[in-house]
Design a protein around this motif. Structure first.
Motif, PDB file in Angstrom:
ATOM      1  N   ASP A 182      -0.450 -11.041 -11.181  1.00  0.00           N
ATOM      2  CA  ASP A 182      -1.574 -12.041 -10.461  1.00  0.00           C
ATOM      3  C   ASP A 182      -1.407 -12.646 -11.138  1.00  0.00           C
ATOM      4  N   THR A 229     -12.927  -5.379  -0.298  1.00  0.00           N
ATOM      5  CA  THR A 229     -12.078  -6.248  -1.407  1.00  0.00           C
ATOM      6  C   THR A 229     -13.212  -7.585  -0.933  1.00  0.00           C
ATOM      7  N   TYR A 271      -9.383 -13.851 -10.874  1.00  0.00           N
ATOM      8  CA  TYR A 271      -9.735 -12.709 -11.244  1.00  0.00           C
ATOM      9  C   TYR A 271     -10.142 -11.589 -11.998  1.00  0.00           C
ATOM     10  N   HIS A 300      -9.722  -8.383  -8.236  1.00  0.00           N
ATOM     11  CA  HIS A 300      -8.523  -8.620  -8.573  1.00  0.00           C
ATOM     12  C   HIS A 300      -8.191  -7.134  -7.645  1.00  0.00           C
ATOM     13  N   LEU A 301      -6.816  -6.408  -7.549  1.00  0.00           N
ATOM     14  CA  LEU A 301      -5.957  -5.893  -7.275  1.00  0.00           C
ATOM     15  C   LEU A 301      -5.841  -4.707  -8.601  1.00  0.00           C
ATOM     16  N   GLU A 302      -6.178  -3.679  -8.333  1.00  0.00           N
ATOM     17  CA  GLU A 302      -6.127  -2.552  -8.984  1.00  0.00           C
ATOM     18  C   GLU A 302      -4.658  -2.226  -9.613  1.00  0.00           C
ATOM     19  N   ASP A 303      -4.858  -2.179 -12.263  1.00  0.00           N
ATOM     20  CA  ASP A 303      -3.401  -2.466 -12.594  1.00  0.00           C
ATOM     21  C   ASP A 303      -3.098  -3.752 -12.415  1.00  0.00           C
ATOM     22  N   ALA A 304      -3.073  -5.078 -11.503  1.00  0.00           N
ATOM     23  CA  ALA A 304      -2.558  -5.887 -11.877  1.00  0.00           C
ATOM     24  C   ALA A 304      -2.498  -6.687 -13.209  1.00  0.00           C
ATOM     25  N   MET A 364       2.125   1.807  -3.626  1.00  0.00           N
ATOM     26  CA  MET A 364       0.880   2.544  -4.038  1.00  0.00           C
ATOM     27  C   MET A 364       1.162   3.998  -3.909  1.00  0.00           C
ATOM     28  N   LYS A 383       0.483  -1.334   0.165  1.00  0.00           N
ATOM     29  CA  LYS A 383      -0.107   0.395  -0.133  1.00  0.00           C
ATOM     30  C   LYS A 383       0.738   1.140   0.029  1.00  0.00           C
ATOM     31  N   ASP A 440      -7.986  -3.103   1.768  1.00  0.00           N
ATOM     32  CA  ASP A 440      -9.430  -2.736   1.950  1.00  0.00           C
ATOM     33  C   ASP A 440     -10.498  -3.751   1.907  1.00  0.00           C
TER      34      ASP A 440
END
Length: 116
Positions: free
Chosen positions: A34, A113, A41, A45-49, A24, A21, A110
């Motif tokens: 990922d 999520t 997915y 999924h996490l952003e921009d993975a 980021m 974090k 988060d």
């Protein structure tokens, strides 16, 4: 479920959700990889993975820039450790596995999520 192939010094290869974090938030350049399956997915999924399932990584690793730090994650952190170790063997200089995977991210960073 297979056992993770642990490198000799796991600390060198791991990153906590809080450390990720921070990276980021600071806007540090890195690739978020990922290594879960496509269905996982698509669920969350996490952003921009970037998605490259672990089983495809040996033939698709060239899609990742070796000069940039790579942070790998999966569901609980076992597949990502395998992936981080594999990438290290393939000459990637800086690769870290997210400890506890996206599940721990969902608990500590988060809470919106989706957990599965």
């Amino acid at each position: 479920m297979s056992e993770a192939i642990l490198p000799l010094d796991a600390d060198t290869y791991t990153i906590t959700p809080n450390q990720l974090k921070e990276m980021m938030d600071e806007g540090k350049p890195f690739i978020l990889l990922d290594v879960r399956e496509k269905w996982e997915y698509e669920m969350v999924h996490l952003e921009d993975a970037v998605l490259i399932p672990l089983g495809e990584l040996p033939r698709r690793f060239r899609e990742i820039t070796p000069a940039v730090e790579v942070v790998v994650y999966c569901h609980w952190g076992m597949r990502s450790l395998d992936a981080a170790f594999l990438l290290q063997q393939l000459g990637f200089k800086s690769v870290k596995s997210l400890v506890g995977g996206i599940d721990r991210w969902a608990q500590e960073i988060d809470t919106r999520t989706l957990r599965y």
